[in-house]
Design a protein around this motif. Structure first.
Motif, PDB file in Angstrom:
ATOM      1  N   ILE A 101       0.837  -1.201   0.000  1.00 16.57           N
ATOM      2  CA  ILE A 101       0.000   0.000   0.000  1.00 16.57           C
ATOM      3  C   ILE A 101       0.873   1.252   0.000  1.00 16.57           C
ATOM      4  O   ILE A 101       0.606   2.211  -0.732  1.00 16.57           O
ATOM      5  N   VAL A 102       1.915   1.255   0.814  1.00 20.51           N
ATOM      6  CA  VAL A 102       2.832   2.398   0.842  1.00 20.51           C
ATOM      7  C   VAL A 102       3.408   2.645  -0.551  1.00 20.51           C
ATOM      8  O   VAL A 102       3.477   3.786  -1.027  1.00 20.51           O
ATOM      9  N   ALA A 103       3.799   1.570  -1.224  1.00 22.94           N
ATOM     10  CA  ALA A 103       4.463   1.706  -2.519  1.00 22.94           C
ATOM     11  C   ALA A 103       3.536   2.307  -3.578  1.00 22.94           C
ATOM     12  O   ALA A 103       3.941   3.197  -4.329  1.00 22.94           O
ATOM     13  N   GLU A 104       2.290   1.824  -3.672  1.00 22.74           N
ATOM     14  CA  GLU A 104       1.436   2.291  -4.771  1.00 22.74           C
ATOM     15  C   GLU A 104       0.502   3.426  -4.381  1.00 22.74           C
ATOM     16  O   GLU A 104      -0.013   4.133  -5.256  1.00 22.74           O
ATOM     17  N   ASN A 105       0.297   3.629  -3.062  1.00 19.26           N
ATOM     18  CA  ASN A 105      -0.600   4.691  -2.614  1.00 19.26           C
ATOM     19  C   ASN A 105       0.153   5.885  -2.040  1.00 19.26           C
ATOM     20  O   ASN A 105      -0.304   7.025  -2.154  1.00 19.26           O
ATOM     21  N   GLY A 106       1.287   5.623  -1.371  1.00 18.94           N
ATOM     22  CA  GLY A 106       2.114   6.704  -0.852  1.00 18.94           C
ATOM     23  C   GLY A 106       1.952   7.007   0.620  1.00 18.94           C
ATOM     24  O   GLY A 106       2.763   7.732   1.195  1.00 18.94           O
ATOM     25  N   LYS A 107       0.918   6.468   1.276  1.00 19.97           N
ATOM     26  CA  LYS A 107       0.699   6.788   2.686  1.00 19.97           C
ATOM     27  C   LYS A 107       1.832   6.253   3.550  1.00 19.97           C
ATOM     28  O   LYS A 107       2.556   5.324   3.153  1.00 19.97           O
ATOM     29  N   ILE A 108       1.995   6.833   4.721  1.00 20.50           N
ATOM     30  CA  ILE A 108       3.061   6.379   5.616  1.00 20.50           C
ATOM     31  C   ILE A 108       2.758   4.971   6.111  1.00 20.50           C
ATOM     32  O   ILE A 108       1.604   4.536   6.142  1.00 20.50           O
ATOM     33  N   PHE A 109       3.813   4.264   6.530  1.00 20.00           N
ATOM     34  CA  PHE A 109       3.667   2.853   6.891  1.00 20.00           C
ATOM     35  C   PHE A 109       2.685   2.659   8.040  1.00 20.00           C
ATOM     36  O   PHE A 109       1.885   1.709   8.035  1.00 20.00           O
ATOM     37  N   ALA A 281      -9.564  18.278  21.452  1.00 25.41           N
ATOM     38  CA  ALA A 281      -9.992  18.731  20.131  1.00 25.41           C
ATOM     39  C   ALA A 281      -8.829  18.719  19.146  1.00 25.41           C
ATOM     40  O   ALA A 281      -8.987  18.328  17.980  1.00 25.41           O
ATOM     41  N   LEU A 282      -7.650  19.111  19.604  1.00 27.91           N
ATOM     42  CA  LEU A 282      -6.479  19.102  18.732  1.00 27.91           C
ATOM     43  C   LEU A 282      -6.043  17.680  18.415  1.00 27.91           C
ATOM     44  O   LEU A 282      -5.666  17.381  17.275  1.00 27.91           O
ATOM     45  N   ASP A 283      -6.101  16.806  19.408  1.00 30.76           N
ATOM     46  CA  ASP A 283      -5.801  15.393  19.145  1.00 30.76           C
ATOM     47  C   ASP A 283      -6.756  14.844  18.086  1.00 30.76           C
ATOM     48  O   ASP A 283      -6.344  14.154  17.146  1.00 30.76           O
ATOM     49  N   GLY A 284      -8.045  15.151  18.264  1.00 27.45           N
ATOM     50  CA  GLY A 284      -9.041  14.683  17.305  1.00 27.45           C
ATOM     51  C   GLY A 284      -8.851  15.291  15.935  1.00 27.45           C
ATOM     52  O   GLY A 284      -9.025  14.625  14.908  1.00 27.45           O
ATOM     53  N   ALA A 285      -8.469  16.562  15.896  1.00 25.33           N
ATOM     54  CA  ALA A 285      -8.250  17.234  14.617  1.00 25.33           C
ATOM     55  C   ALA A 285      -7.103  16.591  13.850  1.00 25.33           C
ATOM     56  O   ALA A 285      -7.170  16.448  12.612  1.00 25.33           O
ATOM     57  N   MET A 286      -6.053  16.217  14.548  1.00 17.66           N
ATOM     58  CA  MET A 286      -4.914  15.595  13.869  1.00 17.66           C
ATOM     59  C   MET A 286      -5.293  14.243  13.271  1.00 17.66           C
ATOM     60  O   MET A 286      -4.801  13.861  12.215  1.00 17.66           O
ATOM     61  N   ILE A 287      -6.204  13.535  13.944  1.00 23.09           N
ATOM     62  CA  ILE A 287      -6.674  12.255  13.389  1.00 23.09           C
ATOM     63  C   ILE A 287      -7.625  12.505  12.229  1.00 23.09           C
ATOM     64  O   ILE A 287      -7.470  11.955  11.144  1.00 23.09           O
ATOM     65  N   ALA A 288      -8.618  13.360  12.462  1.00 20.79           N
ATOM     66  CA  ALA A 288      -9.654  13.589  11.461  1.00 20.79           C
ATOM     67  C   ALA A 288      -9.096  14.259  10.208  1.00 20.79           C
ATOM     68  O   ALA A 288      -9.581  14.013   9.104  1.00 20.79           O
ATOM     69  N   LYS A 289      -8.093  15.105  10.364  1.00 15.11           N
ATOM     70  CA  LYS A 289      -7.519  15.807   9.215  1.00 15.11           C
ATOM     71  C   LYS A 289      -6.376  15.036   8.574  1.00 15.11           C
ATOM     72  O   LYS A 289      -6.298  14.933   7.346  1.00 15.11           O
ATOM     73  N   MET A 290      -5.477  14.494   9.386  1.00 11.69           N
ATOM     74  CA  MET A 290      -4.207  14.012   8.852  1.00 11.69           C
ATOM     75  C   MET A 290      -4.132  12.497   8.661  1.00 11.69           C
ATOM     76  O   MET A 290      -3.129  11.995   8.153  1.00 11.69           O
ATOM     77  N   ARG A 291      -5.158  11.764   9.082  1.00 10.93           N
ATOM     78  CA  ARG A 291      -5.170  10.338   8.769  1.00 10.93           C
ATOM     79  C   ARG A 291      -5.117  10.182   7.259  1.00 10.93           C
ATOM     80  O   ARG A 291      -5.857  10.824   6.527  1.00 10.93           O
ATOM     81  N   ASN A 292      -4.193   9.355   6.801  1.00 10.96           N
ATOM     82  CA  ASN A 292      -4.005   9.136   5.371  1.00 10.96           C
ATOM     83  C   ASN A 292      -3.599  10.426   4.655  1.00 10.96           C
ATOM     84  O   ASN A 292      -3.859  10.605   3.462  1.00 10.96           O
ATOM     85  N   GLY A 293      -3.001  11.368   5.408  1.00  8.91           N
ATOM     86  CA  GLY A 293      -2.564  12.624   4.811  1.00  8.91           C
ATOM     87  C   GLY A 293      -3.696  13.497   4.311  1.00  8.91           C
ATOM     88  O   GLY A 293      -3.495  14.363   3.454  1.00  8.91           O
ATOM     89  N   GLY A 294      -4.899  13.278   4.856  1.00  8.48           N
ATOM     90  CA  GLY A 294      -6.062  14.054   4.432  1.00  8.48           C
ATOM     91  C   GLY A 294      -6.767  13.481   3.224  1.00  8.48           C
ATOM     92  O   GLY A 294      -7.804  14.009   2.799  1.00  8.48           O
ATOM     93  N   GLU A 295      -6.247  12.392   2.665  1.00 13.04           N
ATOM     94  CA  GLU A 295      -6.868  11.777   1.479  1.00 13.04           C
ATOM     95  C   GLU A 295      -7.884  10.724   1.922  1.00 13.04           C
ATOM     96  O   GLU A 295      -7.698   9.524   1.753  1.00 13.04           O
ATOM     97  N   ALA A 296      -8.968  11.212   2.498  1.00 17.87           N
ATOM     98  CA  ALA A 296     -10.032  10.330   2.985  1.00 17.87           C
ATOM     99  C   ALA A 296     -11.365  11.053   2.880  1.00 17.87           C
ATOM    100  O   ALA A 296     -11.440  12.267   3.105  1.00 17.87           O
ATOM    101  N   LEU A 336       4.174  12.272   7.123  1.00 22.13           N
ATOM    102  CA  LEU A 336       3.287  12.752   6.078  1.00 22.13           C
ATOM    103  C   LEU A 336       3.895  12.391   4.733  1.00 22.13           C
ATOM    104  O   LEU A 336       4.969  12.863   4.381  1.00 22.13           O
ATOM    105  N   GLY A 337       3.200  11.521   3.999  1.00 17.28           N
ATOM    106  CA  GLY A 337       3.693  11.083   2.704  1.00 17.28           C
ATOM    107  C   GLY A 337       3.185  11.955   1.573  1.00 17.28           C
ATOM    108  O   GLY A 337       2.587  13.017   1.793  1.00 17.28           O
TER     109      GLY A 337
END
Length: 490
Positions: A101-109, A281-296, A336-337
């Motif tokens: 997945i990392v290789a073809e999608n780019g997300k971090i391991f 709220a900041l912990d949640g924001a980092m998950i909600a925004k940055m999971r998969n680099g925002g590509e969700a 962040l990939g």
């Protein structure tokens, strides 16, 4: 092929079949066509994969039809055992699948490994649900007969999945389809076909009979999917992707009245009230925004922060996002990939530049870096006008636009000011307010003081133009079943 231990990526890719997987066999496209799979971190080719044709699509329907009756008649317990084996095999292959997945999608391991675990859980959940297909019997109100209701597999299912979660989106559809007794044809995104082909082998190893799971990678998606949906033997179309494509597919399915499930675009609001615990709220924001680099599709897309804490929240979010280490997902140091491709990066940058032109201010980010790969920095925008164009479409990248609001009514109005309604996030210490606001927001899912809502045991889906139907939970199984009523007297 056995996927079991962590290996260099070239060794993992070498073990993945790169042809079409139809009827339990790997074959070339009927015209010999192939396409490149590219590493987003370098822009270089990883592999060449067969590009299915319309003839190949009909061959896949033939294979699914040949297996359909016997699979539908397979006892639920046996289907459950096979899905359980697939769960165990996927779990054992976790590191190798994550590397793929990392290789073809780019997300971090770390994100890729989390996706594999999440994907496997759909197989475990539907292994358990396979033996709980419902049925009822009751007396008709007039006492004239009994009302017997049973459920049957809907039939051959065409499953169309996106590139951002190539493992989880596949198992979220295949798991309930197989549990219900349906045979399937998976059409993975052309950016990420290798993961789907590796998963096909896992199902084969688990004992899924030939023809029950078919995988059809292609760069000719429109004509291939149209050919399958127009084939009268296909009775189900499940799609995850953009609303624009979903509308086209629903129009296509209407021609032959094919049962559809649509998980479409999102535009998730992230609402922070003055009384919220800002650390949470900041912990949640980092998950909600940055999971998969925002590509969700579930990514926080619009941050609405009450005026009393807006400045502090913006400053602290910028500090957190700005501290992320950007680099290839295969590096243990990367947080962040890259985004999926150059076009996606240009779209993100266009939105950011447009917001600045409309009056927003950059706290961090906003520049395309040099070098290879499709990287974009974590970006935070403040003082974003409520009518800014960046708030009206999915960003699908590591960008957080922040809008200030005054009252609870303002927050609800702003959150609902979109044609989409997939997921929302609400942060407040006042539980009554949190539940009140959650009920007023027009969306299928709400994270109340949580930055993550996805769970295989919960119904995933949206309202308005974010889709039709649900995936996950008991509801996800019903999407692949037809109800039959029998009137009987005894």
């Amino acid at each position: 092929m056995t996927i079991s231990t962590l290996s260099p990526i070239d060794e993992i890719i070498a073990r993945v079949p790169t042809g079409l997987f139809i009827g339990g066999a790997v074959r070339s496209a009927s015209d010999g066509a192939e396409f490149d799979v590219v590493d987003p971190a370098t822009g270089k080719m990883l592999a060449r994969v067969a590009s299915g044709t319309v003839d190949d699509a009909i061959a896949a329907v033939d294979a699914a039809q040949a297996a359909a009756v016997s699979w539908a008649q397979t006892p639920p317990r046996q289907r459950s055992i096979i899905l359980s084996r697939a769960f165990e095999l996927m779990t054992a292959a976790g590191d190798d699948l994550a590397s793929l997945i990392v290789a073809e999608n780019g997300k971090i391991f770390a994100d890729a490994r989390g996706e594999v675990a999440y994907a496997a859980e759909f197989l475990r959940w539907y292994a358990e649900e396979a033996v709980r297909i419902p049925g009822t019997v009751q007396t008709a109100p007039g006492g004239t007969n009994k009302i017997l209701v049973t459920h049957h597999p809907v039939g051959i299912a065409v499953l169309v999945t996106p590139w951002n979660f190539p493992a989880a989106m596949a198992t979220r559809k295949i798991g309930p389809a197989l549990a219900a007794g349906c045979t399937v044809i998976l059409k993975p995104a052309s950016e990420t076909p290798l993961t789907a082909l590796a998963i096909a082998r896992i199902f084969e190893q688990a004992g899924v009979p030939s023809g029950v799971v078919n995988v059809l990678p292609t760069r000719r998606s429109g004509e291939v999917v149209e050919a399958m949906v127009n084939d009268g033997r296909v009775r189900k179309l499940s799609f995850t992707g953009s609303t624009e494509v979903g509308i086209t597919l629903m129009q296509l399915a209407a021609r032959t009245v094919v049962n559809t499930s649509m998980e479409l675009g999102g535009n998730a609001p992230f609402i922070v009230f003055d009384d919220a615990d800002l650390d949470e709220a900041l912990d949640g924001a980092m998950i909600a925004k940055m999971r998969n680099g925002g590509e969700a599709c579930t990514a926080a897309n619009r941050f609405y922060v009450q005026e009393g804490v807006a400045a502090e929240f913006g400053r602290r979010l910028a500090a957190r996002m700005g501290s992320l280490r950007v680099g290839p997902g295969r590096s243990n140091d990367s947080q962040l990939g890259p985004v999926i491709n150059g076009d996606a990066r240009e779209d993100i940058h266009r939105l950011v530049c447009g917001a600045v032109e409309e009056g927003a201010s950059l706290l961090i980010g906003g520049d395309i870096p040099g070098g290879e790969g499709y990287f974009y920095p974590a970006t935070v925008l403040v003082d974003v006008p409520a009518a800014s164009s960046i708030l009206n479409q999915e960003i699908f990248g590591p960008v957080a636009p922040i809008v200030t609001f005054r009252s609870e009514a303002d927050a609800v109005r702003l959150a609902n000011g979109t044609a989409f309604g997939l997921v929302s996030y609400v942060y407040t210490r006042d539980l009554a307010r949190g539940l009140r606001v959650s009920e007023q927001i027009e969306c299928g899912m709400v994270g109340l003081n949580r930055g993550l809502v996805s769970d295989p045991a919960a119904p995933f889906g949206g309202m308005k133009q974010s889709g039709i139907g649900r995936e996950g939970g008991a509801e996800g199984l019903l999407e692949y079943l037809e109800s039959q009523y029998i009137a009987v007297s005894w």
